[in-house]
Design a protein around this motif. Structure first.
Motif, PDB file in Angstrom:
ATOM      1  N   UNK A   1       0.710  -1.499  -0.014  1.00  0.00           N
ATOM      2  CA  UNK A   1       0.479   0.243   0.117  1.00  0.00           C
ATOM      3  C   UNK A   1       0.707   1.613   0.280  1.00  0.00           C
ATOM      4  N   UNK A   2       0.447   2.143  -0.760  1.00  0.00           N
ATOM      5  CA  UNK A   2       0.817   3.456  -0.668  1.00  0.00           C
ATOM      6  C   UNK A   2       0.060   4.583  -0.652  1.00  0.00           C
TER       7      UNK A   2
ATOM      8  N   UNK B   1       4.242  -1.806   7.401  1.00  0.00           N
ATOM      9  CA  UNK B   1       4.516  -2.035   5.318  1.00  0.00           C
ATOM     10  C   UNK B   1       4.405  -1.065   4.276  1.00  0.00           C
ATOM     11  N   UNK B   2       4.093  -0.472   4.888  1.00  0.00           N
ATOM     12  CA  UNK B   2       3.499   0.539   3.814  1.00  0.00           C
ATOM     13  C   UNK B   2       4.478   1.699   3.154  1.00  0.00           C
ATOM     14  N   UNK B   3       3.615   1.732   1.999  1.00  0.00           N
ATOM     15  CA  UNK B   3       5.005   3.325   1.336  1.00  0.00           C
ATOM     16  C   UNK B   3       4.580   4.554   1.547  1.00  0.00           C
ATOM     17  N   UNK B   4       5.373   4.819   1.417  1.00  0.00           N
ATOM     18  CA  UNK B   4       4.838   7.050   1.287  1.00  0.00           C
ATOM     19  C   UNK B   4       5.515   7.845  -0.331  1.00  0.00           C
ATOM     20  N   UNK B   5       4.848   7.594  -1.272  1.00  0.00           N
ATOM     21  CA  UNK B   5       5.127   8.641  -2.392  1.00  0.00           C
ATOM     22  C   UNK B   5       5.474   9.911  -3.193  1.00  0.00           C
ATOM     23  N   UNK B   6       6.271  10.471  -3.495  1.00  0.00           N
ATOM     24  CA  UNK B   6       6.594  11.794  -3.939  1.00  0.00           C
ATOM     25  C   UNK B   6       6.303  12.290  -5.447  1.00  0.00           C
ATOM     26  N   UNK B   7       6.117  13.353  -5.925  1.00  0.00           N
ATOM     27  CA  UNK B   7       6.468  13.296  -7.276  1.00  0.00           C
ATOM     28  C   UNK B   7       6.387  15.606  -6.862  1.00  0.00           C
TER      29      UNK B   7
ATOM     30  N   UNK C   1       9.424   0.515   2.837  1.00  0.00           N
ATOM     31  CA  UNK C   1      10.554  -1.377   2.933  1.00  0.00           C
ATOM     32  C   UNK C   1      10.710  -2.223   1.954  1.00  0.00           C
ATOM     33  N   UNK C   2      12.110  -2.429   1.948  1.00  0.00           N
ATOM     34  CA  UNK C   2      12.868  -3.352   0.512  1.00  0.00           C
ATOM     35  C   UNK C   2      11.572  -3.658   0.192  1.00  0.00           C
ATOM     36  N   UNK C   3      11.796  -3.770  -1.517  1.00  0.00           N
ATOM     37  CA  UNK C   3      11.173  -4.822  -2.456  1.00  0.00           C
ATOM     38  C   UNK C   3      11.895  -5.510  -3.491  1.00  0.00           C
TER      39      UNK C   3
END
Length: 233
Positions: free
Chosen positions: A32-33, A50-56, A118-120
């Motif tokens: 999940x992002x 286990x979640x990710x954060x996205x920037x643009x 977290x690493x993927x």
């Protein structure tokens, strides 16, 4: 191929997720992002889940991340100097603050999205840096690993430059293609998001591969390491 860090994590006793900084064309596969709405370190507890954060360039959370990670102008240079030097007191005067701003450069992203997660393993091609969240003992252990193959005259394998917490994740590396590590999370503005005893140890991909290559013939099985572990047991 992403190297196996299981031996390294076991020996160091690192408890927090190892975080990758990805420069990627899509958010698919990172779920999940969460879209950045604040300082990236405000998502520390989400990374633990286990979640990710996205920037643009359109949505980067805080203005510091906008400038240093996404290369988006978020205020005039004069305002930035006044804010950092006067309001925050981070340099002794405007001249020094302006010199620092002129010297440092934002990260130059190559894809639409920057993701901290977290690493993927399937996304290793898009990985730029890896961050360990460590206590002082763990910082010492990893620093020795970073120094292991260093010879005099080569670029310092461990650096601790001045800058924002997000800069210390990628922007302050002058060359992402060499094996190098950076001591980070020294920015007071983001310290509140981490446990008080925790710092960041961020490494380039080559340094990450070097650390993951440590095995039972290394210092991780020798007396200094064992003495330290015994002292903490």
């Amino acid at each position: 191929m992403q190297p196996d860090n299981s031996y390294l994590i076991e020996k160091t006793g690192i408890k927090f997720p190892v975080i990758g900084f990805y420069d990627t064309p899509s958010t698919d596969g990172y779920e999940p992002v969460l879209e950045a709405q604040a300082c990236v370190f405000a998502y520390f507890n989400q990374w633990k889940k286990g979640k990710a954060v996205v920037l643009s360039k359109k949505q980067f959370g805080c203005r510091g991340a906008g400038k240093w990670l996404c290369n988006v102008s978020t205020r005039s240079k004069e305002d930035f100097v006044r804010f950092l030097a006067d309001e925050e007191g981070l340099k002794a005067n405007h001249t020094l603050m302006e010199q620092w701003l002129d010297f440092e450069h934002p990260y130059q992203q190559t894809h639409d999205y920057l993701i901290l997660s977290p690493l993927i393993s399937e996304k290793y091609n898009y990985l730029k840096t890896v961050t360990f969240f460590v206590n002082p003992d763990q910082l010492s252990i990893l620093s020795i690993g970073a120094q292991l193959y260093h010879s005099p005259g080569k670029p310092d394998p461990v650096i601790a430059p001045f800058g924002s917490g997000c800069m210390q994740l990628v922007s302050l590396f002058k060359n992402l293609d060499i094996a190098q590590a950076m001591i980070g999370a020294t920015d007071m503005a983001m310290r509140k998001y981490l446990p008080s005893e925790i710092l960041a140890f961020t490494v380039t991909k080559k340094m990450y591969e070097q650390l993951c290559g440590l095995d039972k013939t290394s210092y991780l099985e020798k007396r200094f390491f064992n003495d330290l572990k015994k002292a903490r047991d």
